[in-house]
Design an enzyme around this catalytic site. Structure first.
Site, mmCIF file in Angstrom:
data_model
loop_
_atom_site.group_PDB
_atom_site.id
_atom_site.type_symbol
_atom_site.label_atom_id
_atom_site.label_comp_id
_atom_site.label_asym_id
_atom_site.label_seq_id
_atom_site.Cartn_x
_atom_site.Cartn_y
_atom_site.Cartn_z
ATOM 1 N N ARG A 180 38.701 -5.636 134.866
ATOM 2 C CA ARG A 180 39.098 -7.106 135.267
ATOM 3 C C ARG A 180 40.663 -7.006 135.578
ATOM 4 O O ARG A 180 41.292 -7.917 135.940
ATOM 5 C CB ARG A 180 38.774 -8.111 134.309
ATOM 6 C CG ARG A 180 37.591 -8.958 134.293
ATOM 7 C CD ARG A 180 37.399 -9.687 133.129
ATOM 8 N NE ARG A 180 36.557 -10.753 133.354
ATOM 9 C CZ ARG A 180 35.522 -10.905 133.233
ATOM 10 N NH1 ARG A 180 34.665 -9.978 132.673
ATOM 11 N NH2 ARG A 180 34.715 -12.085 133.220
ATOM 12 N N ARG B 32 25.962 -20.900 127.215
ATOM 13 C CA ARG B 32 27.072 -20.341 126.541
ATOM 14 C C ARG B 32 28.145 -21.280 126.201
ATOM 15 O O ARG B 32 28.319 -22.237 127.192
ATOM 16 C CB ARG B 32 27.701 -19.015 127.642
ATOM 17 C CG ARG B 32 27.151 -17.777 127.154
ATOM 18 C CD ARG B 32 27.416 -16.867 128.276
ATOM 19 N NE ARG B 32 28.708 -16.774 128.911
ATOM 20 C CZ ARG B 32 29.309 -16.097 129.748
ATOM 21 N NH1 ARG B 32 28.266 -14.787 130.365
ATOM 22 N NH2 ARG B 32 30.338 -15.832 130.255
ATOM 23 N N ARG C 10 23.257 -22.631 133.896
ATOM 24 C CA ARG C 10 22.826 -21.378 133.257
ATOM 25 C C ARG C 10 22.257 -21.366 131.782
ATOM 26 O O ARG C 10 22.666 -22.045 130.892
ATOM 27 C CB ARG C 10 23.755 -20.487 133.159
ATOM 28 C CG ARG C 10 23.609 -19.158 132.414
ATOM 29 C CD ARG C 10 24.621 -17.790 132.691
ATOM 30 N NE ARG C 10 25.951 -18.231 132.571
ATOM 31 C CZ ARG C 10 26.929 -17.319 132.832
ATOM 32 N NH1 ARG C 10 26.641 -16.161 133.373
ATOM 33 N NH2 ARG C 10 28.141 -17.742 132.780
ATOM 34 N N ARG D 121 38.354 -19.940 133.849
ATOM 35 C CA ARG D 121 38.012 -18.609 134.022
ATOM 36 C C ARG D 121 38.106 -18.252 135.215
ATOM 37 O O ARG D 121 38.592 -17.325 135.850
ATOM 38 C CB ARG D 121 36.644 -18.487 133.628
ATOM 39 C CG ARG D 121 36.402 -18.316 131.838
ATOM 40 C CD ARG D 121 34.882 -18.812 131.577
ATOM 41 N NE ARG D 121 33.960 -17.797 132.054
ATOM 42 C CZ ARG D 121 32.666 -17.965 132.080
ATOM 43 N NH1 ARG D 121 32.096 -19.108 131.772
ATOM 44 N NH2 ARG D 121 31.861 -17.075 132.526
ATOM 45 N N LYS E 54 26.598 -11.520 138.912
ATOM 46 C CA LYS E 54 26.752 -10.025 138.660
ATOM 47 C C LYS E 54 25.808 -9.605 137.753
ATOM 48 O O LYS E 54 25.235 -8.600 137.849
ATOM 49 C CB LYS E 54 28.212 -9.767 138.145
ATOM 50 C CG LYS E 54 29.232 -10.419 138.867
ATOM 51 C CD LYS E 54 30.579 -10.053 138.381
ATOM 52 C CE LYS E 54 30.926 -10.557 137.094
ATOM 53 N NZ LYS E 54 31.239 -12.171 136.915
HETATM 54 P P1 AP5 Z 1 25.094 -14.676 136.460
HETATM 55 O O1 AP5 Z 1 24.309 -13.407 136.827
HETATM 56 O O2 AP5 Z 1 24.756 -14.822 135.042
HETATM 57 O O3 AP5 Z 1 26.465 -14.413 136.750
HETATM 58 P P2 AP5 Z 1 27.604 -13.510 136.286
HETATM 59 O O4 AP5 Z 1 28.340 -13.073 137.652
HETATM 60 O O5 AP5 Z 1 27.013 -12.284 135.729
HETATM 61 O O6 AP5 Z 1 28.699 -14.610 135.557
HETATM 62 P P3 AP5 Z 1 29.318 -14.582 134.068
HETATM 63 O O7 AP5 Z 1 29.783 -15.934 133.788
HETATM 64 O O8 AP5 Z 1 28.477 -13.713 132.851
HETATM 65 O O9 AP5 Z 1 30.643 -13.645 134.402
HETATM 66 P P4 AP5 Z 1 31.998 -13.674 133.637
HETATM 67 O O10 AP5 Z 1 32.487 -12.365 134.394
HETATM 68 O O11 AP5 Z 1 32.792 -14.589 133.693
HETATM 69 O O12 AP5 Z 1 31.613 -13.489 132.150
HETATM 70 P P5 AP5 Z 1 31.416 -12.241 131.153
HETATM 71 O O13 AP5 Z 1 30.370 -12.476 130.160
HETATM 72 O O14 AP5 Z 1 31.706 -11.140 132.036
HETATM 73 O O15 AP5 Z 1 24.580 -15.753 137.118
HETATM 74 C C1 AP5 Z 1 25.126 -17.074 136.902
HETATM 75 C C2 AP5 Z 1 23.876 -18.415 136.860
HETATM 76 O O16 AP5 Z 1 23.642 -18.269 138.190
HETATM 77 C C3 AP5 Z 1 22.828 -17.926 136.107
HETATM 78 O O17 AP5 Z 1 22.126 -19.035 135.555
HETATM 79 C C4 AP5 Z 1 21.880 -16.914 136.985
HETATM 80 O O18 AP5 Z 1 20.401 -17.546 137.009
HETATM 81 C C5 AP5 Z 1 22.018 -17.885 138.314
HETATM 82 N N1 AP5 Z 1 22.046 -17.128 139.597
HETATM 83 C C6 AP5 Z 1 22.319 -15.783 139.839
HETATM 84 N N2 AP5 Z 1 22.149 -15.345 141.078
HETATM 85 C C7 AP5 Z 1 21.762 -16.423 141.762
HETATM 86 C C8 AP5 Z 1 21.652 -16.810 143.174
HETATM 87 N N3 AP5 Z 1 21.540 -15.709 143.939
HETATM 88 N N4 AP5 Z 1 21.186 -18.048 143.413
HETATM 89 C C9 AP5 Z 1 21.092 -18.999 142.822
HETATM 90 N N5 AP5 Z 1 21.434 -18.867 141.350
HETATM 91 C C10 AP5 Z 1 21.585 -17.674 140.852
HETATM 92 O O19 AP5 Z 1 32.814 -12.641 130.283
HETATM 93 C C11 AP5 Z 1 32.886 -13.712 129.401
HETATM 94 C C12 AP5 Z 1 34.293 -13.766 128.928
HETATM 95 O O20 AP5 Z 1 34.470 -12.593 128.281
HETATM 96 C C13 AP5 Z 1 35.590 -13.700 129.760
HETATM 97 O O21 AP5 Z 1 35.813 -15.032 129.953
HETATM 98 C C14 AP5 Z 1 36.698 -12.750 129.007
HETATM 99 O O22 AP5 Z 1 37.123 -13.753 127.877
HETATM 100 C C15 AP5 Z 1 35.877 -11.852 128.171
HETATM 101 N N6 AP5 Z 1 35.850 -10.691 129.010
HETATM 102 C C16 AP5 Z 1 34.606 -10.012 129.329
HETATM 103 N N7 AP5 Z 1 35.139 -8.706 130.077
HETATM 104 C C17 AP5 Z 1 36.550 -8.829 129.924
HETATM 105 C C18 AP5 Z 1 37.112 -7.808 130.365
HETATM 106 N N8 AP5 Z 1 36.811 -6.597 131.035
HETATM 107 N N9 AP5 Z 1 38.714 -8.014 130.202
HETATM 108 C C19 AP5 Z 1 38.728 -8.955 129.354
HETATM 109 N N10 AP5 Z 1 38.209 -9.942 128.937
HETATM 110 C C20 AP5 Z 1 36.829 -9.977 129.305
#
Ligand code: AP5
Length: 214
Positions: A89, A162, A128, A173, A14
């Site tokens: 979420r 991270r 990552r 997660r 994403k």
């Molecule tokens: P990447 O693009 O980083 O993936 P992502 O979907 O953004 O993954 P996240 O882990 O950031 O999502 P998340 O939703 O768990 O974390 P968030 O920060 O929102 O890609 C991942 C890897 O794959 C990278 O190395 C990339 O280079 C590689 N890649 C990408 N595309 C590829 C492809 N096509 N092929 C191969 N490789 C590829 O949330 C973190 C924490 O914050 C949560 O656990 C929670 O505690 C809190 N939080 C955040 N938002 C909320 C909310 N709305 N409500 C409550 N808690 C929240």
């Protein structure tokens, strides 16, 4: 101005797609994960509230998230497209967003759900790397930086992994994601706004699929 939501499990790509699309369209990339990590780094009150939940891979309470999102939207001085990444979420967050947008005569345009098998997710997250300075992300195998440890985009020697990308935390997660995903899918499907994007393909292919849906 369009409001898009990027849904999907951790590691589905994403953030990778949202950053690129935001650059291309001069849109606001509003990632709640990034905002929370900034708050923790700054040791602000929100950061202190969020840290324990994030370290364990749990969800930060809805009230904290909605306040943070509305605060960030309130910082905008010009009208532009918004890509919500990792938000909402929960159905309560989705309802909060709809209410807020509705007050301004606005609405979510589309919700794009990136789908990917759990085993691929674990591989993606394990490799990552993120730039502490500019937030660009890389992958040790799939998207390696040109020079080890150095960000291709801003040149800083600041690539890190991270804390919540540890395999045990990732499993938690994923569990949480699977619990919350169906009600959210139902919520947006009922509005006729849900579109799925199969995310098991190279970054470029996913970007083309995304464009076709936008
Ligand atoms: P990447 O693009 O980083 O993936 P992502 O979907 O953004 O993954 P996240 O882990 O950031 O999502 P998340 O939703 O768990 O974390 P968030 O920060 O929102 O890609 C991942 C890897 O794959 C990278 O190395 C990339 O280079 C590689 N890649 C990408 N595309 C590829 C492809 N096509 N092929 C191969 N490789 C590829 O949330 C973190 C924490 O914050 C949560 O656990 C929670 O505690 C809190 N939080 C955040 N938002 C909320 C909310 N709305 N409500 C409550 N808690 C929240």
């Amino acid at each position: 101005m369009a409001k898009w939501i990027f849904l999907g499990p951790p590691g589905a790509g994403k953030g990778t797609q949202a950053r690129r699309l935001a650059r291309e369209r001069s849109a606001l990339h509003l990632s709640t994960g990034d905002l929370l990590r900034d708050a923790i780094e700054a040791d602000s009150e929100v950061g202190q509230q969020a840290k324990a939940y994030m370290d364990e891979g749990g969800l930060v309470p809805d009230g904290v998230i909605l306040d943070l999102v509305f605060w960030r939207l309130g910082q905008e001085t010009e009208s532009r497209d918004v890509i919500f990444d990792g938000f909402p979420r929960t159905v309560a967050q989705a309802e909060g967003l709809d209410e807020r947008l509705g007050q301004a005569g606005d609405a979510v345009k589309k919700t794009l759900e990136f789908t990917l098998a759990d085993e691929v997710i674990v591989r993606r997250i394990a490799g990552r790397l993120i730039c502490k300075k500019c937030g660009a992300n890389f992958h040790r195998d799939f998207l390696p930086p040109k020079r080890e440890g150095v960000c291709d985009q801003c040149g800083a020697e600041a690539l890190y992994q991270r804390k919540d990308d540890h395999p045990d935390v990732v499993r938690h997660r994923l569990e949480i994601y699977h619990q919350q995903a169906q009600p959210l899918r139902d919520y947006y499907a009922a509005q006729g706004k849900l579109v799925e994007i199969a995310a098991d393909a190279p970054v470029e292919t996913i970007y083309e699929r995304l464009h076709a849906e936008l």
